[in-house]
Scaffold this motif. Structure first.
Motif, short mmCIF file in Angstrom:
data_model
loop_
_atom_site.label_atom_id
_atom_site.label_comp_id
_atom_site.label_asym_id
_atom_site.label_seq_id
_atom_site.Cartn_x
_atom_site.Cartn_y
_atom_site.Cartn_z
N ARG A 112 -6.67 7.60 0.74
CA ARG A 112 -6.10 6.58 1.62
C ARG A 112 -5.20 7.24 2.67
NH1 ARG A 112 -3.22 1.40 -1.12
NH2 ARG A 112 -5.33 0.67 -1.43
N PHE A 123 1.97 14.08 -5.88
CA PHE A 123 2.58 15.21 -5.19
C PHE A 123 2.11 16.54 -5.74
CE2 PHE A 123 5.91 13.76 -2.31
CZ PHE A 123 6.04 12.43 -2.66
N GLN A 150 -1.69 -0.65 -5.13
CA GLN A 150 -0.77 0.38 -5.58
C GLN A 150 -0.51 1.34 -4.42
OE1 GLN A 150 -3.67 -0.36 -7.15
NE2 GLN A 150 -3.54 0.03 -9.33
N GLY A 151 0.74 1.81 -4.35
CA GLY A 151 1.06 2.71 -3.26
C GLY A 151 1.58 4.05 -3.69
N ASN A 152 1.44 4.39 -4.98
CA ASN A 152 2.07 5.61 -5.45
C ASN A 152 1.40 6.84 -4.87
OD1 ASN A 152 0.07 4.51 -7.55
ND2 ASN A 152 0.16 6.71 -8.05
N LEU A 153 2.19 7.90 -4.71
CA LEU A 153 1.72 9.17 -4.19
C LEU A 153 1.62 10.19 -5.32
CD1 LEU A 153 3.87 9.52 -0.94
CD2 LEU A 153 1.63 8.45 -1.23
N TYR A 189 -4.86 10.57 7.95
CA TYR A 189 -5.74 9.62 7.30
C TYR A 189 -7.20 10.04 7.21
CZ TYR A 189 -1.84 6.36 7.69
OH TYR A 189 -0.61 5.75 7.57
N TYR A 195 6.73 5.85 3.09
CA TYR A 195 7.83 5.94 2.13
C TYR A 195 9.10 6.47 2.76
CZ TYR A 195 5.39 6.07 -2.46
OH TYR A 195 4.72 5.80 -3.62
N GLN A 205 -2.34 9.77 -1.33
CA GLN A 205 -2.40 8.40 -1.82
C GLN A 205 -3.87 8.08 -2.03
OE1 GLN A 205 -1.48 4.90 0.74
NE2 GLN A 205 0.23 4.67 -0.67
N PHE A 249 0.14 13.03 2.94
CA PHE A 249 1.51 13.03 3.45
C PHE A 249 2.13 14.41 3.31
CE2 PHE A 249 2.00 8.38 3.61
CZ PHE A 249 0.93 8.00 2.82
N GLY A 295 0.79 -1.23 0.00
CA GLY A 295 0.00 0.00 0.00
C GLY A 295 0.82 1.27 0.00
#
Lengths: 113, 113
Positions: free
Chosen positions: B31, B103, B98-101, B51, A102, B91, B34, A98
């Motif tokens: 999700r 930005f 998938q964990g991509n952010l 969150y 990072y 996210q 950050f 997930g």
């Protein structure tokens, strides 16, 4: 030291050439992410691997490819380089699929001349 | 389309002058949100994860808050060493692993003594 190791730190190459960037994730992390950071675009997600398998793809060009090896290190291959590919390339790792939590490496600065 | 917008692009403060950075986002299912700090030529350094709306987190002179559409990073009595670019990322919940952010472009903070 974040625990994520990227090599080389700097790379200067000519247009049309091919380069390989390397990333060793933090110990115990199974996910590796690659990001590109240019002055005008900010951080752009390229690709994610989890335990050797491709998990997600972002705005990655067809000239770019990546893989994650059994020892979990990852390589990003950039080919047919163009001036516009000049940027900072960051690798990040996390323990989970997930992605929360990072940790980024210090990056590879690629200059295409 | 999922996106993150940060404002202002740049902020100059005197030492001790408190202020806030804004991060507004549109995402199909959040999700996590950050905050990272990035010094010139270095990789982003993790600060906070939020969150759910109403959540707050603090670390030294920094406090992050989250609503349903935006997040704020409050800086209380900043010092010159707080000078950096502050990045916000989200996210999205794509229902998979998938964990991509995603930005934002960041806010460049300069604190003068």
């Amino acid at each position: 030291d974040s625990g994520v190791t990227q090599t080389p730190k700097h790379l200067i190459t000519a247009t049309g050439q091919r380069v390989t960037l390397r990333c060793s994730p933090r110990s115990g992390d199974l996910s590796v992410y690659w990001y590109q950071q240019s002055l005008d675009q900010g951080l752009q997600f390229l690709i994610q691997y989890y335990n050797g398998e491709e998990r997600a793809k972002g705005n990655i060009l067809e000239r770019f490819s990546a893989q994650q090896f059994p020892d979990l290190h990852s390589e990003l291959n950039l080919s047919s380089l163009e001036l516009g590919d000049s940027a900072l390339y960051f690798c990040a790792s996390s323990p989970w699929k997930g992605g929360s939590g990072y940790t980024f490496g210090s990056g590879t600065r690629l200059t295409v001349v | 389309e999922d996106q993150v917008t940060q404002s202002p692009e740049a902020l100059r403060l005197q030492e001790g002058e408190s202020s806030s950075l804004n991060c507004s986002y549109t995402v199909s299912g959040l999700r996590g949100l950050f905050w990272y700090r990035q010094d010139p030529g270095k990789g982003p350094e993790f600060l906070f994860t939020l969150y759910s709306a109403g959540e707050e987190k603090e670390k030294e002179r920094l406090k992050a808050t989250l609503t349903k559409k935006e997040s704020f990073l409050h800086i209380t009595a900043p010092k010159p060493e707080d000078s950096a670019t502050y990045l916000c990322a989200v996210q999205a919940d794509y229902g998979g692993s998938q964990g991509n952010l995603i930005f934002g472009k960041g806010t460049k903070l300069s604190v003068k003594p």
